[in-house]
Design an enzyme around this catalytic site. Structure first.
Site, PDB file in Angstrom:
ATOM      1  N   ASP A  17       9.598 -11.416 -13.406  1.00  0.00           N
ATOM      2  CA  ASP A  17      10.673 -12.412 -13.464  1.00  0.00           C
ATOM      3  C   ASP A  17      10.507 -13.231 -14.749  1.00  0.00           C
ATOM      4  O   ASP A  17       9.716 -12.864 -15.631  1.00  0.00           O
ATOM      5  CB  ASP A  17      10.710 -13.275 -12.185  1.00  0.00           C
ATOM      6  CG  ASP A  17       9.491 -14.190 -12.039  1.00  0.00           C
ATOM      7  OD1 ASP A  17       8.634 -14.226 -12.941  1.00  0.00           O
ATOM      8  OD2 ASP A  17       9.412 -14.880 -10.995  1.00  0.00           O
ATOM      9  N   CYS A  76       4.951 -12.125 -11.380  1.00  0.00           N
ATOM     10  CA  CYS A  76       5.785 -13.323 -11.204  1.00  0.00           C
ATOM     11  C   CYS A  76       4.837 -14.513 -11.375  1.00  0.00           C
ATOM     12  O   CYS A  76       3.736 -14.346 -11.908  1.00  0.00           O
ATOM     13  CB  CYS A  76       6.542 -13.312  -9.877  1.00  0.00           C
ATOM     14  SG  CYS A  76       5.538 -13.420  -8.386  1.00  0.00           S
ATOM     15  N   THR A  78       3.015 -16.265  -9.280  1.00  0.00           N
ATOM     16  CA  THR A  78       1.766 -16.096  -8.531  1.00  0.00           C
ATOM     17  C   THR A  78       1.402 -14.636  -8.292  1.00  0.00           C
ATOM     18  O   THR A  78       0.279 -14.345  -7.859  1.00  0.00           O
ATOM     19  CB  THR A  78       1.895 -16.743  -7.136  1.00  0.00           C
ATOM     20  OG1 THR A  78       3.005 -16.111  -6.480  1.00  0.00           O
ATOM     21  CG2 THR A  78       2.128 -18.239  -7.228  1.00  0.00           C
ATOM     22  N   HIS A 109      -9.800   1.958  -1.982  1.00  0.00           N
ATOM     23  CA  HIS A 109      -9.716   1.978  -0.517  1.00  0.00           C
ATOM     24  C   HIS A 109      -8.290   1.994   0.022  1.00  0.00           C
ATOM     25  O   HIS A 109      -8.035   2.607   1.052  1.00  0.00           O
ATOM     26  CB  HIS A 109     -10.453   0.759   0.065  1.00  0.00           C
ATOM     27  CG  HIS A 109     -11.940   0.892  -0.006  1.00  0.00           C
ATOM     28  ND1 HIS A 109     -12.787   0.029   0.639  1.00  0.00           N
ATOM     29  CD2 HIS A 109     -12.732   1.794  -0.656  1.00  0.00           C
ATOM     30  CE1 HIS A 109     -14.055   0.389   0.395  1.00  0.00           C
ATOM     31  NE2 HIS A 109     -14.035   1.452  -0.392  1.00  0.00           N
ATOM     32  N   ARG A 143     -12.237   8.334   5.100  1.00  0.00           N
ATOM     33  CA  ARG A 143     -11.897   7.381   6.164  1.00  0.00           C
ATOM     34  C   ARG A 143     -10.796   6.418   5.733  1.00  0.00           C
ATOM     35  O   ARG A 143     -10.085   5.858   6.556  1.00  0.00           O
ATOM     36  CB  ARG A 143     -13.128   6.604   6.622  1.00  0.00           C
ATOM     37  CG  ARG A 143     -13.682   5.626   5.604  1.00  0.00           C
ATOM     38  CD  ARG A 143     -14.965   4.989   6.097  1.00  0.00           C
ATOM     39  NE  ARG A 143     -15.410   3.898   5.240  1.00  0.00           N
ATOM     40  CZ  ARG A 143     -16.063   4.057   4.084  1.00  0.00           C
ATOM     41  NH1 ARG A 143     -16.308   5.283   3.633  1.00  0.00           N
ATOM     42  NH2 ARG A 143     -16.454   3.011   3.380  1.00  0.00           N
ATOM     43  N   HIS A 144     -10.658   6.236   4.417  1.00  0.00           N
ATOM     44  CA  HIS A 144      -9.625   5.312   3.923  1.00  0.00           C
ATOM     45  C   HIS A 144      -8.224   5.897   4.098  1.00  0.00           C
ATOM     46  O   HIS A 144      -7.266   5.163   4.291  1.00  0.00           O
ATOM     47  CB  HIS A 144      -9.896   4.946   2.467  1.00  0.00           C
ATOM     48  CG  HIS A 144     -11.253   4.352   2.276  1.00  0.00           C
ATOM     49  ND1 HIS A 144     -11.614   3.162   2.857  1.00  0.00           N
ATOM     50  CD2 HIS A 144     -12.344   4.820   1.631  1.00  0.00           C
ATOM     51  CE1 HIS A 144     -12.879   2.903   2.559  1.00  0.00           C
ATOM     52  NE2 HIS A 144     -13.346   3.902   1.824  1.00  0.00           N
TER      53      HIS A 144
END
Ligand code: RB5
Length: 161
Positions: A17, A76, A78, A109, A143-144
């Site tokens: 943005d 953006c 944050t 992960h 496993r992930h």
């Protein structure tokens, strides 16, 4: 004899943005220098307040799901609003973060396909470290994958609701 085909460059879609215009340019240059192909879906005018974060968040997310680009970088103020928006698109796993450890681990992960950050949170050198950590890392699978399948199941359970 064997014909050597040019390896395709990874394509990275960028979205931002009005707060992320400068940082986006810096990161696009940085990743272009590292050999990635960077595609701009974001705002280039810091005075343009019409391109609110859900617009570029959605554009980059859809570009990934359509196969126009492989992965994305979103910015953006944050990193939160734009990642929340991208995460509404099924198949997207966008991680907002402000340091390289999380950026690396979300690839390893969560097999995140978008890294997001806040232009008002991270400095330019930290932002470069974040994208480097993200794009240098590899998904570990195993496993992930089972856990990612569980995320996908949540999307399926809510489809059409
Ligand atoms: C714009 O002021 C700001 O709200 C936006 O860039 C972002 O930080 C939202 O999450």
């Amino acid at each position: 004899f064997r014909i050597r085909l040019r390896e395709d460059k990874m394509k990275i879609g960028f979205g931002n943005d009005h707060t992320g215009v400068e940082l986006k340019k810096i990161l696009m240059e940085h990743l272009t220098e590292k050999g990635y192909e960077c595609v701009n879906y974001g705002n280039d005018d810091p005075n343009d307040r019409t391109d609110d974060y859900p617009v570029p968040g959605r554009k980059v997310a859809e570009a990934i799901m359509k196969g126009e680009v492989d992965q994305g970088v979103l910015i953006c103020g944050t990193g939160v609003g734009i990642s929340l928006s991208a995460n509404k698109v099924p198949g997207i796993r966008a991680c907002a973060c402000s340091e390289p450890y999380t950026a690396m681990m979300t690839k390893r992960h969560n097999n995140a396909n978008i890294i997001a950050m806040g232009s008002r949170v991270v400095g330019t050198e930290m932002a470069k470290m974040i994208v480097d950590a993200f794009f240098d890392a590899e998904f570990e699978g195993g496993r992930h994958q089972r856990r990612i399948d569980m995320i996908t199941q949540i999307e399926k359970d809510y489809q059409g609701k």
